[in-house]
Motif scaffolding. Structure first.
Motif, PDB file in Angstrom:
ATOM      1  N   GLY A   1      -3.203  -2.660   8.479  1.00 34.39           N
ATOM      2  CA  GLY A   1      -2.450  -3.798   8.992  1.00 34.39           C
ATOM      3  C   GLY A   1      -1.210  -3.412   9.771  1.00 34.39           C
ATOM      4  N   MET A   2      -0.855  -2.126   9.763  1.00 33.76           N
ATOM      5  CA  MET A   2       0.330  -1.692  10.505  1.00 33.76           C
ATOM      6  C   MET A   2       0.089  -1.735  12.004  1.00 33.76           C
ATOM      7  SD  MET A   2       1.571   1.548   8.152  1.00 33.76           S
ATOM      8  CE  MET A   2       3.257   1.616   8.789  1.00 33.76           C
ATOM      9  N   GLY A   3      -1.169  -1.628  12.412  1.00 34.50           N
ATOM     10  CA  GLY A   3      -1.473  -1.652  13.832  1.00 34.50           C
ATOM     11  C   GLY A   3      -1.070  -0.397  14.567  1.00 34.50           C
ATOM     12  N   LEU A   4      -0.985   0.723  13.862  1.00 30.09           N
ATOM     13  CA  LEU A   4      -0.599   1.983  14.490  1.00 30.09           C
ATOM     14  C   LEU A   4      -1.832   2.768  14.908  1.00 30.09           C
ATOM     15  CD1 LEU A   4       2.216   3.144  12.017  1.00 30.09           C
ATOM     16  CD2 LEU A   4       2.457   1.807  14.121  1.00 30.09           C
ATOM     17  N   ARG A   5      -1.614   3.789  15.746  1.00 27.00           N
ATOM     18  CA  ARG A   5      -2.697   4.672  16.146  1.00 27.00           C
ATOM     19  C   ARG A   5      -3.110   5.528  14.962  1.00 27.00           C
ATOM     20  NH1 ARG A   5      -0.247   8.294  19.193  1.00 27.00           N
ATOM     21  NH2 ARG A   5      -2.227   9.195  19.888  1.00 27.00           N
ATOM     22  N   ASP A   6      -4.346   6.012  14.995  1.00 29.26           N
ATOM     23  CA  ASP A   6      -4.873   6.795  13.883  1.00 29.26           C
ATOM     24  C   ASP A   6      -4.002   8.006  13.529  1.00 29.26           C
ATOM     25  OD1 ASP A   6      -6.912   5.000  13.660  1.00 29.26           O
ATOM     26  OD2 ASP A   6      -8.420   6.240  14.664  1.00 29.26           O
ATOM     27  N   PRO A   7      -3.548   8.811  14.515  1.00 29.86           N
ATOM     28  CA  PRO A   7      -2.680   9.940  14.144  1.00 29.86           C
ATOM     29  C   PRO A   7      -1.389   9.477  13.474  1.00 29.86           C
ATOM     30  CG  PRO A   7      -3.531  10.204  16.372  1.00 29.86           C
ATOM     31  CD  PRO A   7      -3.856   8.810  15.961  1.00 29.86           C
ATOM     32  N   GLU A   8      -0.918   8.293  13.865  1.00 32.68           N
ATOM     33  CA  GLU A   8       0.313   7.778  13.271  1.00 32.68           C
ATOM     34  C   GLU A   8       0.089   7.320  11.833  1.00 32.68           C
ATOM     35  OE1 GLU A   8       2.558   6.135  17.285  1.00 32.68           O
ATOM     36  OE2 GLU A   8       1.081   4.851  16.278  1.00 32.68           O
ATOM     37  N   LEU A   9      -1.090   6.774  11.552  1.00 33.07           N
ATOM     38  CA  LEU A   9      -1.397   6.386  10.172  1.00 33.07           C
ATOM     39  C   LEU A   9      -1.423   7.618   9.267  1.00 33.07           C
ATOM     40  CD1 LEU A   9      -4.212   3.719  10.684  1.00 33.07           C
ATOM     41  CD2 LEU A   9      -1.795   3.327  10.155  1.00 33.07           C
ATOM     42  N   ILE A  10      -2.009   8.703   9.769  1.00 38.60           N
ATOM     43  CA  ILE A  10      -1.981   9.955   9.009  1.00 38.60           C
ATOM     44  C   ILE A  10      -0.536  10.415   8.844  1.00 38.60           C
ATOM     45  CG2 ILE A  10      -2.676  12.375   8.986  1.00 38.60           C
ATOM     46  CD1 ILE A  10      -4.941  10.413   8.415  1.00 38.60           C
ATOM     47  N   GLY A  11       0.268  10.211   9.881  1.00 39.30           N
ATOM     48  CA  GLY A  11       1.677  10.568   9.813  1.00 39.30           C
ATOM     49  C   GLY A  11       2.416   9.790   8.734  1.00 39.30           C
TER      50      GLY A  11
ATOM     51  N   LEU B   1      -9.023   4.862   0.907  1.00 40.01           N
ATOM     52  CA  LEU B   1      -8.253   3.752   0.345  1.00 40.01           C
ATOM     53  C   LEU B   1      -6.882   3.645   1.001  1.00 40.01           C
ATOM     54  CD1 LEU B   1      -9.089   4.039  -3.450  1.00 40.01           C
ATOM     55  CD2 LEU B   1      -9.654   2.124  -1.945  1.00 40.01           C
ATOM     56  N   ALA B   2      -6.234   4.791   1.204  1.00 36.46           N
ATOM     57  CA  ALA B   2      -4.907   4.789   1.819  1.00 36.46           C
ATOM     58  C   ALA B   2      -4.968   4.231   3.239  1.00 36.46           C
ATOM     59  CB  ALA B   2      -4.332   6.203   1.828  1.00 36.46           C
ATOM     60  N   LEU B   3      -5.938   4.691   4.021  1.00 35.96           N
ATOM     61  CA  LEU B   3      -6.070   4.214   5.397  1.00 35.96           C
ATOM     62  C   LEU B   3      -6.405   2.725   5.434  1.00 35.96           C
ATOM     63  CD1 LEU B   3      -8.018   7.226   6.943  1.00 35.96           C
ATOM     64  CD2 LEU B   3      -5.643   6.561   7.419  1.00 35.96           C
ATOM     65  N   GLY B   4      -7.252   2.278   4.483  1.00 34.91           N
ATOM     66  CA  GLY B   4      -7.578   0.864   4.434  1.00 34.91           C
ATOM     67  C   GLY B   4      -6.367   0.012   4.149  1.00 34.91           C
ATOM     68  N   GLY B   5      -5.486   0.510   3.272  1.00 29.24           N
ATOM     69  CA  GLY B   5      -4.284  -0.241   2.950  1.00 29.24           C
ATOM     70  C   GLY B   5      -3.266  -0.275   4.077  1.00 29.24           C
ATOM     71  N   LEU B   6      -3.342   0.699   4.991  1.00 29.72           N
ATOM     72  CA  LEU B   6      -2.360   0.796   6.067  1.00 29.72           C
ATOM     73  C   LEU B   6      -2.842   0.192   7.383  1.00 29.72           C
ATOM     74  CD1 LEU B   6      -1.126   4.477   5.535  1.00 29.72           C
ATOM     75  CD2 LEU B   6      -0.110   2.378   4.642  1.00 29.72           C
TER      76      LEU B   6
ATOM     77  N   ALA C   1       0.834  -1.206   0.000  1.00 26.97           N
ATOM     78  CA  ALA C   1       0.000   0.000   0.000  1.00 26.97           C
ATOM     79  C   ALA C   1       0.865   1.252   0.000  1.00 26.97           C
ATOM     80  CB  ALA C   1      -0.934  -0.010   1.204  1.00 26.97           C
ATOM     81  N   VAL C   2       1.936   1.255   0.806  1.00 26.68           N
ATOM     82  CA  VAL C   2       2.850   2.398   0.844  1.00 26.68           C
ATOM     83  C   VAL C   2       3.527   2.564  -0.513  1.00 26.68           C
ATOM     84  CG1 VAL C   2       5.005   3.264   1.827  1.00 26.68           C
ATOM     85  CG2 VAL C   2       3.254   2.328   3.332  1.00 26.68           C
ATOM     86  N   ASP C   3       3.969   1.457  -1.086  1.00 25.63           N
ATOM     87  CA  ASP C   3       4.632   1.486  -2.390  1.00 25.63           C
ATOM     88  C   ASP C   3       3.691   2.060  -3.451  1.00 25.63           C
ATOM     89  OD1 ASP C   3       5.319   0.053  -5.121  1.00 25.63           O
ATOM     90  OD2 ASP C   3       7.151  -0.001  -3.925  1.00 25.63           O
ATOM     91  N   THR C   4       2.458   1.564  -3.479  1.00 22.27           N
ATOM     92  CA  THR C   4       1.476   2.033  -4.455  1.00 22.27           C
ATOM     93  C   THR C   4       1.154   3.505  -4.235  1.00 22.27           C
ATOM     94  OG1 THR C   4       0.489  -0.168  -4.664  1.00 22.27           O
ATOM     95  CG2 THR C   4      -0.870   1.715  -5.330  1.00 22.27           C
TER      96      THR C   4
END
Length: 277
Positions: free
Chosen positions: A174-184, A167-172, A129-132
């Motif tokens: 699986g990282m198991g991070l907190r929501d602010p960290e996913l935005i980060g 879509l970006a949040l859905g792909g991420l 997801a990050v790569d895409t």
């Protein structure tokens, strides 16, 4: 904000959300259709936005004006104002249009999320997801270099922008991070890509403005740089390999792989500590 085709700007960068925000939102979300009586039926908001993007792609954002678009579309300038108040609001629509270009159609989103991560958790592979995300954004910036001239600090969020974020949040996830960290994560990746794209765009612009190729530019400096290296004042630089600044080195691939490796370290650390979201 006057509806005269001008836009507010920060420095030399045009700012989104600088016009009538309420009107932009109505247009983006389908609540701002034109009156039944007015311009000829052949003119539509979609055609106006498409023409504006085409002009910006070909000649830059500064070439986009209501007068220019009226010429492109073969209509009177005042007819355009029946669809969009001015250039500031048009920019909001242009941005949402191009942000939606790399996104799959809604019916394809479920299929895209079918790939699972290597840990078998059932979540999409966040590395892919990050790569895409990075490659899609770089491709978008190359197709529409005028995006680099826009201050998006106060973007008016339309359907494409929100769907892209979804879509970006859905792909991420699986990282198991907190929501602010996913935005980060998203901000970090996009900032890396944007910085690289801006460097490439600036280099191309320098060639256009000066008429000098990169090789010619650096050849002019070579005698001075060689003397500087021999002076002993720059020992680290003087011992660097000849291919250090080679154009063959892929800085995008290098940086993206390092970003993903850094995120992997954080995900692993959180998993080991049992502090995942």
């Amino acid at each position: 904000m006057a509806n005269d085709g001008t836009t507010a700007a920060t420095g030399d960068r045009t700012a989104t959300g600088s016009g009538d925000t309420a009107r932009s939102l109505e247009l983006l979300w389908g609540g701002g259709e034109r009156p039944s009586r007015g311009p000829k039926p052949g003119l539509t908001l979609d055609r106006i936005v498409t023409a504006a993007v085409a002009v910006a792609d070909a000649e830059g954002l500064s070439a986009v004006s209501m007068r220019r678009l009226s010429t492109e579309l073969g209509t009177g300038t005042m007819s355009l104002y029946r669809y969009v108040p001015g250039k500031a609001e048009l920019l909001d629509l242009m941005l949402d249009r191009v942000l939606g270009e790399p996104l799959p159609a809604p019916r394809e989103e479920a299929a895209e999320a079918a790939g699972t991560d290597t840990a078998g958790s059932g979540a999409p592979d966040w590395r892919a997801a990050v790569d895409t995300m990075a490659r899609s954004y770089l491709d978008n910036l190359r197709r529409h270099p005028w995006l680099l001239k826009i201050n998006q600090a106060r973007t008016v969020l339309g359907p494409s922008a929100l769907r892209g974020l979804e879509l970006a949040l859905g792909g991420l996830r699986g990282m198991g991070l907190r929501d602010p960290e996913l935005i980060g994560v998203i901000i970090t990746v996009n900032s890396f890509v944007e910085g690289l794209a801006r460097t490439q765009a600036d280099a191309a612009e320098a060639v256009r403005q000066t008429g000098l190729s990169d090789e010619e530019f650096w050849d002019r400096q070579r005698p001075y740089l060689e003397r500087a290296m021999l002076s002993g004042a720059y020992p680290m630089m003087a011992t660097m390999a000849e291919d250090t600044f080679s154009a063959d080195f892929d800085h995008f691939e290098f940086g993206l792989r390092r970003l993903i490796a850094g995120f992997e370290a954080l995900v692993r650390e959180r998993a080991e500590a049992g502090t995942t979201a």
